[in-house]
Scaffold this motif. Structure first.
Motif, PDB file in Angstrom:
ATOM      1  N   SER A 136      35.117  66.776  41.890  1.00 25.54           N
ATOM      2  CA  SER A 136      35.280  65.458  42.491  1.00 25.54           C
ATOM      3  C   SER A 136      34.082  64.584  42.126  1.00 25.54           C
ATOM      4  O   SER A 136      32.933  65.023  42.222  1.00 25.54           O
ATOM      5  CB  SER A 136      35.385  65.565  44.011  1.00 25.54           C
ATOM      6  OG  SER A 136      35.321  64.280  44.606  1.00 25.54           O
ATOM      7  N   LEU A 137      34.358  63.351  41.733  1.00 23.17           N
ATOM      8  CA  LEU A 137      33.273  62.427  41.395  1.00 23.17           C
ATOM      9  C   LEU A 137      32.799  61.626  42.610  1.00 23.17           C
ATOM     10  O   LEU A 137      31.919  60.782  42.483  1.00 23.17           O
ATOM     11  CB  LEU A 137      33.708  61.466  40.292  1.00 23.17           C
ATOM     12  CG  LEU A 137      34.051  62.089  38.929  1.00 23.17           C
ATOM     13  CD1 LEU A 137      34.183  60.996  37.866  1.00 23.17           C
ATOM     14  CD2 LEU A 137      33.026  63.121  38.507  1.00 23.17           C
ATOM     15  N   SER A 138      33.368  61.907  43.774  1.00 25.19           N
ATOM     16  CA  SER A 138      32.905  61.230  44.989  1.00 25.19           C
ATOM     17  C   SER A 138      31.572  61.819  45.424  1.00 25.19           C
ATOM     18  O   SER A 138      31.438  63.029  45.617  1.00 25.19           O
ATOM     19  CB  SER A 138      33.923  61.394  46.114  1.00 25.19           C
ATOM     20  OG  SER A 138      33.394  60.889  47.328  1.00 25.19           O
ATOM     21  N   ASP A 139      30.580  60.958  45.583  1.00 32.24           N
ATOM     22  CA  ASP A 139      29.259  61.407  46.030  1.00 32.24           C
ATOM     23  C   ASP A 139      29.032  61.125  47.512  1.00 32.24           C
ATOM     24  O   ASP A 139      27.900  61.091  47.983  1.00 32.24           O
ATOM     25  CB  ASP A 139      28.144  60.772  45.192  1.00 32.24           C
ATOM     26  CG  ASP A 139      28.188  59.250  45.195  1.00 32.24           C
ATOM     27  OD1 ASP A 139      29.088  58.665  45.838  1.00 32.24           O
ATOM     28  OD2 ASP A 139      27.322  58.628  44.549  1.00 32.24           O
ATOM     29  N   LEU A 140      30.131  60.951  48.243  1.00 33.88           N
ATOM     30  CA  LEU A 140      30.023  60.693  49.677  1.00 33.88           C
ATOM     31  C   LEU A 140      29.432  61.892  50.416  1.00 33.88           C
ATOM     32  O   LEU A 140      28.613  61.733  51.324  1.00 33.88           O
ATOM     33  CB  LEU A 140      31.397  60.344  50.246  1.00 33.88           C
ATOM     34  CG  LEU A 140      31.464  59.950  51.717  1.00 33.88           C
ATOM     35  CD1 LEU A 140      30.687  58.665  51.950  1.00 33.88           C
ATOM     36  CD2 LEU A 140      32.913  59.779  52.166  1.00 33.88           C
ATOM     37  N   LEU A 141      29.847  63.105  50.034  1.00 34.22           N
ATOM     38  CA  LEU A 141      29.374  64.316  50.703  1.00 34.22           C
ATOM     39  C   LEU A 141      28.547  65.226  49.792  1.00 34.22           C
ATOM     40  O   LEU A 141      27.984  66.209  50.263  1.00 34.22           O
ATOM     41  CB  LEU A 141      30.583  65.106  51.246  1.00 34.22           C
ATOM     42  CG  LEU A 141      31.458  64.391  52.267  1.00 34.22           C
ATOM     43  CD1 LEU A 141      32.683  65.236  52.611  1.00 34.22           C
ATOM     44  CD2 LEU A 141      30.667  64.075  53.535  1.00 34.22           C
ATOM     45  N   THR A 142      28.512  64.908  48.504  1.00 33.97           N
ATOM     46  CA  THR A 142      27.768  65.727  47.546  1.00 33.97           C
ATOM     47  C   THR A 142      26.853  64.824  46.726  1.00 33.97           C
ATOM     48  O   THR A 142      27.278  63.779  46.229  1.00 33.97           O
ATOM     49  CB  THR A 142      28.740  66.471  46.597  1.00 33.97           C
ATOM     50  OG1 THR A 142      29.668  67.216  47.363  1.00 33.97           O
ATOM     51  CG2 THR A 142      27.980  67.415  45.669  1.00 33.97           C
ATOM     52  N   ASP A 143      25.609  65.244  46.558  1.00 35.19           N
ATOM     53  CA  ASP A 143      24.640  64.445  45.809  1.00 35.19           C
ATOM     54  C   ASP A 143      25.100  64.268  44.358  1.00 35.19           C
ATOM     55  O   ASP A 143      25.572  65.216  43.723  1.00 35.19           O
ATOM     56  CB  ASP A 143      23.269  65.132  45.859  1.00 35.19           C
ATOM     57  CG  ASP A 143      22.187  64.296  45.216  1.00 35.19           C
ATOM     58  OD1 ASP A 143      21.707  63.349  45.858  1.00 35.19           O
ATOM     59  OD2 ASP A 143      21.840  64.593  44.047  1.00 35.19           O
ATOM     60  N   TRP A 144      24.938  63.067  43.830  1.00 37.73           N
ATOM     61  CA  TRP A 144      25.405  62.767  42.479  1.00 37.73           C
ATOM     62  C   TRP A 144      24.714  63.627  41.417  1.00 37.73           C
ATOM     63  O   TRP A 144      25.332  64.012  40.420  1.00 37.73           O
ATOM     64  CB  TRP A 144      25.240  61.289  42.176  1.00 37.73           C
ATOM     65  CG  TRP A 144      25.659  60.896  40.784  1.00 37.73           C
ATOM     66  CD1 TRP A 144      24.918  60.295  39.832  1.00 37.73           C
ATOM     67  CD2 TRP A 144      26.959  61.091  40.196  1.00 37.73           C
ATOM     68  NE1 TRP A 144      25.652  60.104  38.681  1.00 37.73           N
ATOM     69  CE2 TRP A 144      26.906  60.590  38.878  1.00 37.73           C
ATOM     70  CE3 TRP A 144      28.159  61.650  40.654  1.00 37.73           C
ATOM     71  CZ2 TRP A 144      28.003  60.626  38.014  1.00 37.73           C
ATOM     72  CZ3 TRP A 144      29.243  61.698  39.794  1.00 37.73           C
ATOM     73  CH2 TRP A 144      29.158  61.195  38.492  1.00 37.73           C
ATOM     74  N   GLU A 145      23.460  63.955  41.612  1.00 36.54           N
ATOM     75  CA  GLU A 145      22.749  64.797  40.646  1.00 36.54           C
ATOM     76  C   GLU A 145      23.379  66.188  40.583  1.00 36.54           C
ATOM     77  O   GLU A 145      23.436  66.801  39.509  1.00 36.54           O
ATOM     78  CB  GLU A 145      21.267  64.894  41.006  1.00 36.54           C
ATOM     79  CG  GLU A 145      20.491  63.593  40.822  1.00 36.54           C
ATOM     80  CD  GLU A 145      20.570  63.060  39.394  1.00 36.54           C
ATOM     81  OE1 GLU A 145      20.388  63.871  38.457  1.00 36.54           O
ATOM     82  OE2 GLU A 145      20.809  61.859  39.216  1.00 36.54           O
ATOM     83  N   TYR A 164      38.758  64.700  40.190  1.00 39.88           N
ATOM     84  CA  TYR A 164      39.313  64.056  41.389  1.00 39.88           C
ATOM     85  C   TYR A 164      38.445  62.844  41.730  1.00 39.88           C
ATOM     86  O   TYR A 164      37.272  62.774  41.364  1.00 39.88           O
ATOM     87  CB  TYR A 164      39.258  65.014  42.572  1.00 39.88           C
ATOM     88  CG  TYR A 164      40.404  65.988  42.712  1.00 39.88           C
ATOM     89  CD1 TYR A 164      41.168  66.032  43.873  1.00 39.88           C
ATOM     90  CD2 TYR A 164      40.705  66.904  41.706  1.00 39.88           C
ATOM     91  CE1 TYR A 164      42.210  66.945  44.019  1.00 39.88           C
ATOM     92  CE2 TYR A 164      41.733  67.812  41.852  1.00 39.88           C
ATOM     93  CZ  TYR A 164      42.485  67.830  43.014  1.00 39.88           C
ATOM     94  OH  TYR A 164      43.504  68.723  43.170  1.00 39.88           O
ATOM     95  N   ASN A 165      39.017  61.902  42.468  1.00 44.53           N
ATOM     96  CA  ASN A 165      38.278  60.724  42.954  1.00 44.53           C
ATOM     97  C   ASN A 165      37.438  60.093  41.836  1.00 44.53           C
ATOM     98  O   ASN A 165      36.231  59.879  42.005  1.00 44.53           O
ATOM     99  CB  ASN A 165      37.364  61.113  44.129  1.00 44.53           C
ATOM    100  CG  ASN A 165      38.105  61.815  45.244  1.00 44.53           C
ATOM    101  OD1 ASN A 165      39.157  61.368  45.682  1.00 44.53           O
ATOM    102  ND2 ASN A 165      37.570  62.936  45.702  1.00 44.53           N
ATOM    103  N   PRO A 166      38.053  59.792  40.704  1.00 44.63           N
ATOM    104  CA  PRO A 166      37.256  59.382  39.540  1.00 44.63           C
ATOM    105  C   PRO A 166      36.617  58.002  39.642  1.00 44.63           C
ATOM    106  O   PRO A 166      35.563  57.773  39.048  1.00 44.63           O
ATOM    107  CB  PRO A 166      38.270  59.431  38.393  1.00 44.63           C
ATOM    108  CG  PRO A 166      39.589  59.187  39.054  1.00 44.63           C
ATOM    109  CD  PRO A 166      39.490  59.867  40.388  1.00 44.63           C
ATOM    110  N   LYS A 167      37.254  57.099  40.411  1.00 41.69           N
ATOM    111  CA  LYS A 167      36.741  55.724  40.443  1.00 41.69           C
ATOM    112  C   LYS A 167      37.289  54.992  41.650  1.00 41.69           C
ATOM    113  O   LYS A 167      38.447  55.156  42.018  1.00 41.69           O
ATOM    114  CB  LYS A 167      37.157  54.993  39.152  1.00 41.69           C
ATOM    115  CG  LYS A 167      36.548  53.630  38.943  1.00 41.69           C
ATOM    116  CD  LYS A 167      36.999  53.081  37.594  1.00 41.69           C
ATOM    117  CE  LYS A 167      36.412  51.716  37.309  1.00 41.69           C
ATOM    118  NZ  LYS A 167      36.860  51.183  35.992  1.00 41.69           N
TER     119      LYS A 167
END
Length: 246
Positions: A136-145, A164-167
Motif C-alpha cells: 500500500s502506498l498510503s503513509d497514513l499508518l506506515t512511514d513513507w521511508e 494498493y492506494n496508489p494515489k
C-alpha cells in the motif's frame, strides 16, 4: 445466563454481488447487527433491511471495532464488514487486537473475501502467476521511508508488485517515487496493468508499461500491478509465466 455473542468479520469482495462468497451471505443473514463504513453498508443495503445497522465515515475503524465488540458482548450476533478480504488492509486485525486487549470472551470468525488484487488480476488475465508482493502506498499508518524500502526490496527480488492506494487528491507523488524505485531494477518496457473499480460497475482496465504508466488515470479506486521480468501482454491479457512451458 447471558448468551455469548459472536462477531463475523466479513469480506464482501470488490462490491459486485456475484463476487461475494456464500459464507459472507450466510453470516450477514444470521447477524442481528451490521457494522461498517457507510459506503460498504450501501453496497449490501438490500440484504440488511431487517437488521440493526451502525455505520460511520472514514478513519473511524477503531470506533467501529469498539462498537462491534460492545454489541457482541450484549449477546448479539454482529457482522462488521470490509471490502475485499478483511485480513488484507481490512478490519480483522483491529477486531482481534481489541478483543485481546479487552480480554473479551466473544467468539470471532473471519470470513474471507476476494481481494482487490485478485479481482484486478482476473480482469487483467494472469499477472499473479508467480511470487508477488502487495504494497500500500498510503503513509497514513506506515512511514513513507518504510514503504519505499519495501518497494525497493520487492523490485530487487523481481517480485510482481501490486500497489494498493496508489494515489489520492492529497497524495500524488508517492506513485511517482514508487515507479522511480522500481525502474532501478526493471526495464521501461515492463508490463503494467491498471484496473479501476475492479469487478464492479464502471470497471476500467488498461495494460501499459512502466515507462508510460503515469500517463493513465490512477486514483484510490485503482489497483496497479507491475509485472516481473518475464511478464508480457498477449491478446489484451497480462500473463506472468509460471514455468510450465520451459
Amino acid at each position: 445466563m447471558k448468551n455469548k455473542g459472536k462477531i463475523y468479520v466479513i469480506g464482501i469482495g470488490p462490491g459486485d454481488r456475484e463476487q461475494m462468497s456464500l459464507m459472507s451471505l450466510k453470516a450477514i443473514k444470521e447477524s442481528e447487527v451490521i457494522v461498517g463504513y457507510k459506503t460498504y453498508i450501501n453496497i449490501i443495503e438490500d440484504l440488511i433491511k431487517e437488521k440493526e445497522i451502525i455505520n460511520s465515515g472514514m478513519k473511524k475503524e477503531v470506533e467501529r471495532c469498539e462498537i462491534t465488540i460492545d454489541e457482541a458482548e450484549k449477546g448479539k450476533i454482529v457482522s462488521i464488514v470490509s471490502s475485499g478480504d478483511p485480513g488484507v488492509y481490512g478490519m480483522a486485525g483491529a477486531v482481534l487486537e481489541l478483543v485481546n486487549k479487552r480480554n473479551s470472551d466473544v467468539e470471532v470468525e473471519i470470513v474471507p473475501g476476494i481481494t482487490a488484487a485478485n479481482a484486478a488480476a482476473a480482469s487483467l488475465g494472469a499477472p499473479l502467476m508467480h511470487d508477488y508482493a502487495v504494497i500500500s502506498l498510503s503513509d497514513l499508518l506506515t512511514d513513507w521511508e518504510v514503504i519505499k524500502k519495501r518497494i525497493d526490496c520487492a523490485a530487487a527480488g523481481d517480485f510482481i508488485i501490486t500497489l494498493y492506494n496508489p494515489k489520492s487528491k492529497g497524495r500524488i507523488t508517492q506513485i511517482e517515487d514508487a515507479r522511480e524505485i522500481i525502474m532501478k531494477y526493471r526495464k521501461p518496457s515492463t508490463t503494467v496493468g491498471i484496473v479501476r473499480n475492479a469487478k464492479r460497475e464502471g470497471e476500467q482496465v488498461k495494460i501499459t508499461n512502466l515507462e508510460r504508466m503515469l500517463e493513465h488515470n490512477i486514483d484510490m479506486f485503482t489497483i496497479v500491478i507491475i509485472g516481473n521480468s518475464n511478464t508480457y501482454e498477449s491478446n489484451n491479457m497480462m500473463i506472468t509465466p509460471r514455468g510450465y512451458f520451459k
